[in-house]
Design a protein around this motif. Sequence first.
Motif, PDB file in Angstrom:
ATOM      1  N   CYS A  29       1.752   7.786   1.615  1.00  0.00           N
ATOM      2  CA  CYS A  29       1.207   6.479   1.214  1.00  0.00           C
ATOM      3  C   CYS A  29       0.514   6.556  -0.141  1.00  0.00           C
ATOM      4  CB  CYS A  29       0.227   5.977   2.268  1.00  0.00           C
ATOM      5  SG  CYS A  29      -0.523   4.411   1.797  1.00  0.00           S
TER       6      CYS A  29
ATOM      7  N   PRO B 128      -8.535   0.045   6.533  1.00  0.00           N
ATOM      8  CA  PRO B 128      -7.360   0.450   7.315  1.00  0.00           C
ATOM      9  C   PRO B 128      -7.598   1.799   7.984  1.00  0.00           C
ATOM     10  CG  PRO B 128      -6.954   0.690   4.960  1.00  0.00           C
ATOM     11  CD  PRO B 128      -8.248  -0.043   5.097  1.00  0.00           C
ATOM     12  N   LEU B 129      -6.954   1.977   9.150  1.00  0.00           N
ATOM     13  CA  LEU B 129      -7.157   3.192   9.941  1.00  0.00           C
ATOM     14  C   LEU B 129      -6.122   4.246   9.537  1.00  0.00           C
ATOM     15  CD1 LEU B 129      -7.606   1.283  13.325  1.00  0.00           C
ATOM     16  CD2 LEU B 129      -9.399   2.025  11.734  1.00  0.00           C
ATOM     17  N   CYS B 130      -6.271   4.765   8.316  1.00  0.00           N
ATOM     18  CA  CYS B 130      -5.244   5.650   7.750  1.00  0.00           C
ATOM     19  C   CYS B 130      -5.048   6.916   8.593  1.00  0.00           C
ATOM     20  CB  CYS B 130      -5.595   6.011   6.319  1.00  0.00           C
ATOM     21  SG  CYS B 130      -5.691   4.567   5.240  1.00  0.00           S
TER      22      CYS B 130
ATOM     23  N   VAL C 194      -3.287  -1.282  12.375  1.00  0.00           N
ATOM     24  CA  VAL C 194      -3.678  -0.037  11.688  1.00  0.00           C
ATOM     25  C   VAL C 194      -3.913  -0.281  10.195  1.00  0.00           C
ATOM     26  CG1 VAL C 194      -2.939   2.305  11.061  1.00  0.00           C
ATOM     27  CG2 VAL C 194      -2.493   1.422  13.367  1.00  0.00           C
ATOM     28  N   CYS C 195      -2.919  -0.812   9.523  1.00  0.00           N
ATOM     29  CA  CYS C 195      -3.064  -1.059   8.079  1.00  0.00           C
ATOM     30  C   CYS C 195      -3.682  -2.442   7.889  1.00  0.00           C
ATOM     31  CB  CYS C 195      -1.703  -0.970   7.393  1.00  0.00           C
ATOM     32  SG  CYS C 195      -1.856  -0.889   5.591  1.00  0.00           S
TER      33      CYS C 195
ATOM     34  N   ALA D 135      -1.372   4.191  -1.660  1.00  0.00           N
ATOM     35  CA  ALA D 135      -2.753   3.690  -1.667  1.00  0.00           C
ATOM     36  C   ALA D 135      -3.705   4.709  -1.063  1.00  0.00           C
ATOM     37  CB  ALA D 135      -2.825   2.380  -0.893  1.00  0.00           C
ATOM     38  N   HIS D 136      -3.255   5.409  -0.014  1.00  0.00           N
ATOM     39  CA  HIS D 136      -4.103   6.416   0.613  1.00  0.00           C
ATOM     40  C   HIS D 136      -4.334   7.581  -0.343  1.00  0.00           C
ATOM     41  CE1 HIS D 136      -4.832  10.004   3.207  1.00  0.00           C
ATOM     42  NE2 HIS D 136      -5.694   9.162   3.725  1.00  0.00           N
TER      43      HIS D 136
ATOM     44  N   ARG E 124       0.831  -1.214   0.000  1.00  0.00           N
ATOM     45  CA  ARG E 124       0.000   0.000   0.000  1.00  0.00           C
ATOM     46  C   ARG E 124       0.864   1.263   0.000  1.00  0.00           C
ATOM     47  NH1 ARG E 124      -4.528  -2.135   4.328  1.00  0.00           N
ATOM     48  NH2 ARG E 124      -5.984  -3.007   2.816  1.00  0.00           N
TER      49      ARG E 124
ATOM     50  N   CYS F  87      -2.256   6.490  10.956  1.00  0.00           N
ATOM     51  CA  CYS F  87      -1.055   5.843  10.408  1.00  0.00           C
ATOM     52  C   CYS F  87       0.110   6.832  10.243  1.00  0.00           C
ATOM     53  CB  CYS F  87      -1.394   5.216   9.060  1.00  0.00           C
ATOM     54  SG  CYS F  87       0.024   4.404   8.309  1.00  0.00           S
TER      55      CYS F  87
ATOM     56  N   LEU G 169       2.469   6.577   8.259  1.00  0.00           N
ATOM     57  CA  LEU G 169       2.949   6.580   6.869  1.00  0.00           C
ATOM     58  C   LEU G 169       1.988   7.300   5.930  1.00  0.00           C
ATOM     59  CD1 LEU G 169       4.058   2.819   6.634  1.00  0.00           C
ATOM     60  CD2 LEU G 169       5.334   4.782   7.525  1.00  0.00           C
ATOM     61  N   GLN G 170       0.923   7.854   6.500  1.00  0.00           N
ATOM     62  CA  GLN G 170      -0.157   8.371   5.656  1.00  0.00           C
ATOM     63  C   GLN G 170       0.313   9.421   4.655  1.00  0.00           C
ATOM     64  OE1 GLN G 170      -3.081  11.559   6.321  1.00  0.00           O
ATOM     65  NE2 GLN G 170      -4.257   9.952   7.333  1.00  0.00           N
TER      66      GLN G 170
HETATM   67  S1  SF4 Z   1      -1.978   5.270   5.131  1.00  0.00           S
HETATM   68 FE1  SF4 Z   1      -1.319   3.609   3.788  1.00  0.00          FE
HETATM   69  S2  SF4 Z   1       0.037   2.369   5.050  1.00  0.00           S
HETATM   70 FE2  SF4 Z   1      -1.124   3.689   6.422  1.00  0.00          FE
HETATM   71  S3  SF4 Z   1      -2.929   2.497   7.051  1.00  0.00           S
HETATM   72 FE3  SF4 Z   1      -3.518   3.692   5.262  1.00  0.00          FE
HETATM   73  S4  SF4 Z   1      -3.135   2.319   3.530  1.00  0.00           S
HETATM   74 FE4  SF4 Z   1      -2.000   1.488   5.269  1.00  0.00          FE
END
Ligand code: SF4
Length: 351
Positions: free
Chosen positions: A206, A195-197, A189-190, A208-209, A145, A200, A202-203
Amino acid sequence: MSALAEALVAWYRAHGRHDLPWQRERTPYRVWVSEIMLQQTQVATVIPYYLRFIARFPDVTTLADAPLDEVLHHWSGLGYYARARNLHAAAQRLRNESGGVFPDSFAAIASLPGIGRSTAGAIIALSRGERFPILDGNVKRVLARRFGVAGPPNERAVEQRLWALADEHTPHADVAEYTQAIMDLGATVCVRSRPLCALCPLQADCNAHRTHRQHLIPAPRARSCAARRVREVVMLIAQRADGAVLLERRPAQGIWGGLWCLPEFATERAARGFAAAELQGAELAARALAPVPHAFTHFDLVITPLLARCRDDGERRVEVREGDRTLWYDMRAPVRVGLPAPVQQILASLT
Ligand code: SF4
């Protein structure tokens, strides 16, 4: 340290799980047992199994010296029993070849039964803090992701790309924390769906986000589109007046390998034929009991239990020997053998 690793370690220090039983005394043996149990199984389910297992088998030699039946007994209900058989086989190899000492080298660890590249890396990274990447299901999801790696992770090219990312971002310092962090992020989280973006670390970067593709990455596993199979079997509950029930040891290979099971038949007629031929004087119930469903990864099993009241043959067994194929299982004083979860369920319904 890469920005991803820095963000994950900082997140782990503030929000990660620090009090799991296998984090308390991180020997290679304990990490090994926990990593094998955690394959395909949630942390909350694993914890009581892990505590009982380590209490009974505190080290390699104790595990190696124990009968496989007892190891499977401690695994009963966790599923994927090849994991337990491999643990036992690997412990016996270590006992025989190195006096029970867990090996140092990655190659030696990865050559043990049931240990692949990711598990070997996790054992070394978590127990000794040496730099080895891991790529379990949770880590695959996070990396796929974060970096927008589309395609099923079990496809070779996708997996190679994910291993390259795992290697690139595994830091040279704080390896144990980083390894625990990326596993925790994937588990809490992911997560697979929704997923609990917002929580996160890494948001901001990210893929995928940013592209709203969390539900598309990782892509479902590549598999045939055939409908899910349903397999129906009849299990005979041959029960004596004293309550003991006839169990058979399953072959070492295949489903529930090495576990003890009610005699299984393709049809009710075959079960009745067996009872008439093998269990003299058995009185079979006119009708079978309510079916018991059980889901495997690739198919559904539907068990129809059929009760037969048997004459008491007087056998009283307190232990099971290695070559035994059958056993009269006394639920009030059960011997320590492995039982599949639905068989446990059926036996519990009798009491
Ligand atoms: S931001 Fe990206 S890595 Fe983070 S939970 Fe969402 S999809 Fe997963």
